[in-house]
Design a protein around this motif. Structure first.
Motif, PDB file in Angstrom:
ATOM      1  N   UNK A 123       0.832  -1.204   0.000  1.00  5.95           N
ATOM      2  CA  UNK A 123       0.000   0.000   0.000  1.00  5.95           C
ATOM      3  C   UNK A 123       0.867   1.255   0.000  1.00  5.95           C
ATOM      4  N   UNK A 124       2.132   1.090   0.333  1.00  7.66           N
ATOM      5  CA  UNK A 124       3.043   2.235   0.305  1.00  7.66           C
ATOM      6  C   UNK A 124       3.271   2.703  -1.142  1.00  7.66           C
ATOM      7  N   UNK A 125       3.287   1.760  -2.052  1.00 10.81           N
ATOM      8  CA  UNK A 125       3.373   2.135  -3.465  1.00 10.81           C
ATOM      9  C   UNK A 125       2.123   2.894  -3.887  1.00 10.81           C
ATOM     10  N   UNK A 126       0.976   2.431  -3.419  1.00 12.28           N
ATOM     11  CA  UNK A 126      -0.284   3.127  -3.720  1.00 12.28           C
ATOM     12  C   UNK A 126      -0.260   4.530  -3.132  1.00 12.28           C
ATOM     13  N   UNK A 127       0.292   4.672  -1.938  1.00 14.46           N
ATOM     14  CA  UNK A 127       0.401   5.990  -1.311  1.00 14.46           C
ATOM     15  C   UNK A 127       1.265   6.922  -2.152  1.00 14.46           C
ATOM     16  N   UNK A 128       2.389   6.426  -2.647  1.00 13.23           N
ATOM     17  CA  UNK A 128       3.279   7.269  -3.455  1.00 13.23           C
ATOM     18  C   UNK A 128       2.586   7.710  -4.738  1.00 13.23           C
ATOM     19  N   UNK A 129       1.803   6.823  -5.329  1.00 14.90           N
ATOM     20  CA  UNK A 129       1.070   7.192  -6.548  1.00 14.90           C
ATOM     21  C   UNK A 129       0.047   8.291  -6.260  1.00 14.90           C
ATOM     22  N   UNK A 130      -0.612   8.211  -5.124  1.00 16.09           N
ATOM     23  CA  UNK A 130      -1.587   9.238  -4.732  1.00 16.09           C
ATOM     24  C   UNK A 130      -0.883  10.581  -4.518  1.00 16.09           C
ATOM     25  N   UNK A 131       0.276  10.533  -3.853  1.00 17.90           N
ATOM     26  CA  UNK A 131       1.007  11.772  -3.557  1.00 17.90           C
ATOM     27  C   UNK A 131       1.478  12.484  -4.827  1.00 17.90           C
ATOM     28  N   UNK A 132       1.776  11.698  -5.851  1.00 16.40           N
ATOM     29  CA  UNK A 132       2.270  12.296  -7.099  1.00 16.40           C
ATOM     30  C   UNK A 132       1.151  12.917  -7.934  1.00 16.40           C
ATOM     31  N   UNK A 133      -0.085  12.549  -7.643  1.00 15.94           N
ATOM     32  CA  UNK A 133      -1.214  13.095  -8.393  1.00 15.94           C
ATOM     33  C   UNK A 133      -1.489  14.526  -7.961  1.00 15.94           C
ATOM     34  N   UNK A 134      -1.599  15.403  -8.928  1.00 10.98           N
ATOM     35  CA  UNK A 134      -1.948  16.796  -8.650  1.00 10.98           C
ATOM     36  C   UNK A 134      -0.896  17.552  -7.862  1.00 10.98           C
ATOM     37  N   UNK A 135       0.330  17.030  -7.816  1.00  9.87           N
ATOM     38  CA  UNK A 135       1.420  17.739  -7.146  1.00  9.87           C
ATOM     39  C   UNK A 135       1.303  17.778  -5.633  1.00  9.87           C
ATOM     40  N   UNK A 136       0.579  16.790  -5.063  1.00 10.58           N
ATOM     41  CA  UNK A 136       0.420  16.762  -3.605  1.00 10.58           C
ATOM     42  C   UNK A 136       1.772  16.585  -2.920  1.00 10.58           C
ATOM     43  N   UNK A 137       2.679  15.834  -3.572  1.00  7.47           N
ATOM     44  CA  UNK A 137       3.982  15.574  -2.956  1.00  7.47           C
ATOM     45  C   UNK A 137       4.781  16.855  -2.729  1.00  7.47           C
ATOM     46  N   UNK A 138       4.429  17.940  -3.455  1.00  4.51           N
ATOM     47  CA  UNK A 138       5.130  19.210  -3.259  1.00  4.51           C
ATOM     48  C   UNK A 138       4.695  19.910  -1.974  1.00  4.51           C
ATOM     49  N   UNK A 139       3.543  19.500  -1.456  1.00  2.00           N
ATOM     50  CA  UNK A 139       3.043  20.082  -0.205  1.00  2.00           C
ATOM     51  C   UNK A 139       3.541  19.309   1.017  1.00  2.00           C
ATOM     52  N   UNK A 140       4.171  18.154   0.770  1.00  2.00           N
ATOM     53  CA  UNK A 140       4.602  17.273   1.856  1.00  2.00           C
ATOM     54  C   UNK A 140       6.099  17.002   1.775  1.00  2.00           C
ATOM     55  N   UNK A 141       6.667  16.655   2.928  1.00  4.57           N
ATOM     56  CA  UNK A 141       8.077  16.273   2.986  1.00  4.57           C
ATOM     57  C   UNK A 141       8.130  14.773   2.726  1.00  4.57           C
ATOM     58  N   UNK A 142       8.606  14.391   1.529  1.00  2.00           N
ATOM     59  CA  UNK A 142       8.622  12.988   1.125  1.00  2.00           C
ATOM     60  C   UNK A 142      10.043  12.572   0.776  1.00  2.00           C
ATOM     61  N   UNK A 143      10.499  11.501   1.395  1.00  2.65           N
ATOM     62  CA  UNK A 143      11.823  10.942   1.095  1.00  2.65           C
ATOM     63  C   UNK A 143      11.733   9.439   1.271  1.00  2.65           C
ATOM     64  N   UNK A 144      11.960   8.696   0.186  1.00  2.68           N
ATOM     65  CA  UNK A 144      11.756   7.245   0.245  1.00  2.68           C
ATOM     66  C   UNK A 144      13.021   6.499  -0.170  1.00  2.68           C
ATOM     67  N   UNK A 145      13.054   5.240   0.231  1.00  2.77           N
ATOM     68  CA  UNK A 145      14.131   4.331  -0.168  1.00  2.77           C
ATOM     69  C   UNK A 145      13.512   2.979  -0.483  1.00  2.77           C
TER      70      UNK A 145
END
Length: 443
Positions: free
Chosen positions: A281-303
């Motif tokens: 579900x973490x992959x699903x979360x990353x896909x959601x964050x990338x939609x509409x530029x939501x990831x730019x509003x959040x501090x995201x760092x993955x490995x």
């Protein structure tokens, strides 16, 4: 002859009274006359008159004036302090007649001792071979020992009641934990120990059958089991749920709330720093964050690969992300419960928890039908629970409409709840030990 003795005694008493009056005059009136002189010297140097409310500044200025009676006064204060301490210790002796020693042989022991019990360890060096501490809760006096030097058979056992903290998450840890239980079993059989409880970091799939043979209800000696994760064994009689807590094995610290933590505007709506597992579900979360530029509003760092240890830099970045974000995203891993939930609480960042059961034997119990995270839910955790990460965009949109004042109130509520949560656990833990061990003593 008698008359002469009477006169001599009267003379000595009168002389003693005169000397006492003279001494009292110098103590009380001599100081008052000198005080203005000291003040005038301070004013000549350009110092402003001190206001009454500034006690520390006044005491600092006053200490510059030499006091011939200061030594006697300090000795008297020390004597009073020692006397008060002796009286306190005597009064506590009757109340703290129940002694328990905790043997911390898993990192979760540090969460229990330093975070829940708010205990101190000596030495403070986390790499020390032997660390110990003491704490009193109610009528119970706890002592805590931990470190690599705490080895079966290599330290003295001078208590009747022991809580053993073990790691049973994986096969290698189970073997090590079993050796400790066999050692304790021998101590019980030779009457060197009377009562034993275990706090267990259980398997993330709740496969903990290996410890069954040691439980008292199955003919063993472990009277109480406090277990992490939603084990179906939990019955609130001899098996109780215990929280996972923060990642003390990664040196996550005890965090003190600060003014900035409560009142500052936080630049990020949310954060997620962690490992992305394939087909999770973490992959699903990353896909959601990338939609509409939501990831730019959040501090995201993955490995892509999990790392057991953090560097100083990565730990600092993670703590900063928690501090600078209003929300902390908590997707499930192998189990729904994760360290991130408790670490977010430490910094007043609201956990957004993926409220779904993971694979394995964890689930509802005879006392709760609210899995997962039954303990947190039963204690009213003020989290945001979601069933699917598709709900996240709506959560973040609502977040954008909140005022800073509303967020401040929410942070205060979270931090207050978390402190209350830990205090309640400490009290409950102590009450369970006392009621079980003391009743069995009478039996």
């Amino acid at each position: 002859m008698r008359l002469t003795r009477k006169r001599l005694c009267s003379f000595l008493i009168a002389l003693y009274c005169l000397f006492s009056l003279y001494a009292a005059y110098h103590v009380f009136f001599g100081r008052r006359r000198r005080a203005p002189a000291a003040s005038s010297r301070g004013l000549r140097k350009g110092a402003a008159p001190a206001r009454e409310g500034r006690g520390r500044e006044q005491s600092t200025l006053g200490s510059e004036e030499w006091n011939p009676w200061e030594g006697d006064e300090k000795n008297e204060q020390q004597h009073r302090f020692k006397t008060s301490l002796q009286i306190l210790n005597k009064s506590m002796k009757g109340k703290t007649d129940f002694r328990v020693q905790i043997w911390g042989k898993a990192a979760i022991g540090l969460y229990l001792w330093e975070h829940i019990f708010e205990g101190i360890l000596d030495p403070t060096d986390v790499t020390a071979q032997w660390r110990e501490g003491n704490s009193i809760v109610g009528r119970t006096h706890y002592s805590f020992i931990t470190g690599p030097a705490v080895v079966p058979g290599y330290f003295s056992v001078d208590v009747n009641n022991v809580v053993l903290i073990l790691n049973g998450r994986e096969k290698a840890k189970v073997f090590y934990a079993t050796q400790w239980l066999l050692y304790v079993q021998n101590l019980v059989q030779t009457q060197k120990l009377q009562h034993v409880a275990v706090v267990l970091l259980g398997n993330e799939h709740c496969n903990n059958e290996w410890i069954n043979q040691f439980l008292k209800r199955n003919g063993g000696f472990v009277e109480l089991l406090f277990i992490i994760y939603d084990s179906p064994w939990i019955n609130d009689m001899d098996v109780f749920q215990w929280p996972l807590g923060v990642a003390t094995y990664r040196n996550f610290p005890v965090v003190e709330a600060s003014w900035s933590m409560l009142y500052n505007e936080r630049p990020y709506l949310c954060n997620f720093l962690g490992t992305i597992y394939e087909n999770s579900s973490r992959q699903a979360l990353m896909n959601i964050l990338k939609q509409g530029g939501i990831d730019k509003l959040c501090w995201v760092s993955v490995r892509e690969q999990w790392q057991p240890q953090e560097t100083n830099e990565s730990l600092k970045n993670y703590q900063e992300a928690l501090l600078q974000s209003d929300l902390t995203l908590c997707p499930v891993g192998v189990n729904t419960e994760c360290y991130r939930i408790y670490e977010a609480c430490s910094y007043g960042s609201i956990p957004v928890v993926e409220d779904v059961m993971t694979a394995g034997s964890c689930g509802n119990t005879s006392v709760s039908q609210n899995a997962p995270l039954q303990l947190l839910k039963s204690m009213g955790a003020p989290f945001i629970f979601i069933k699917n990460w598709k709900e996240l965009p709506a959560v973040l949109e609502k977040e954008k409409t909140m005022t800073l004042q509303e967020k401040i109130q929410r942070r205060k509520m979270l931090l207050h709840w978390y402190q209350h949560f830990k205090t309640e656990l400490k009290t409950k833990f102590t009450n369970i030990l006392e009621s079980s061990f003391l009743i069995n003593n009478k039996g």
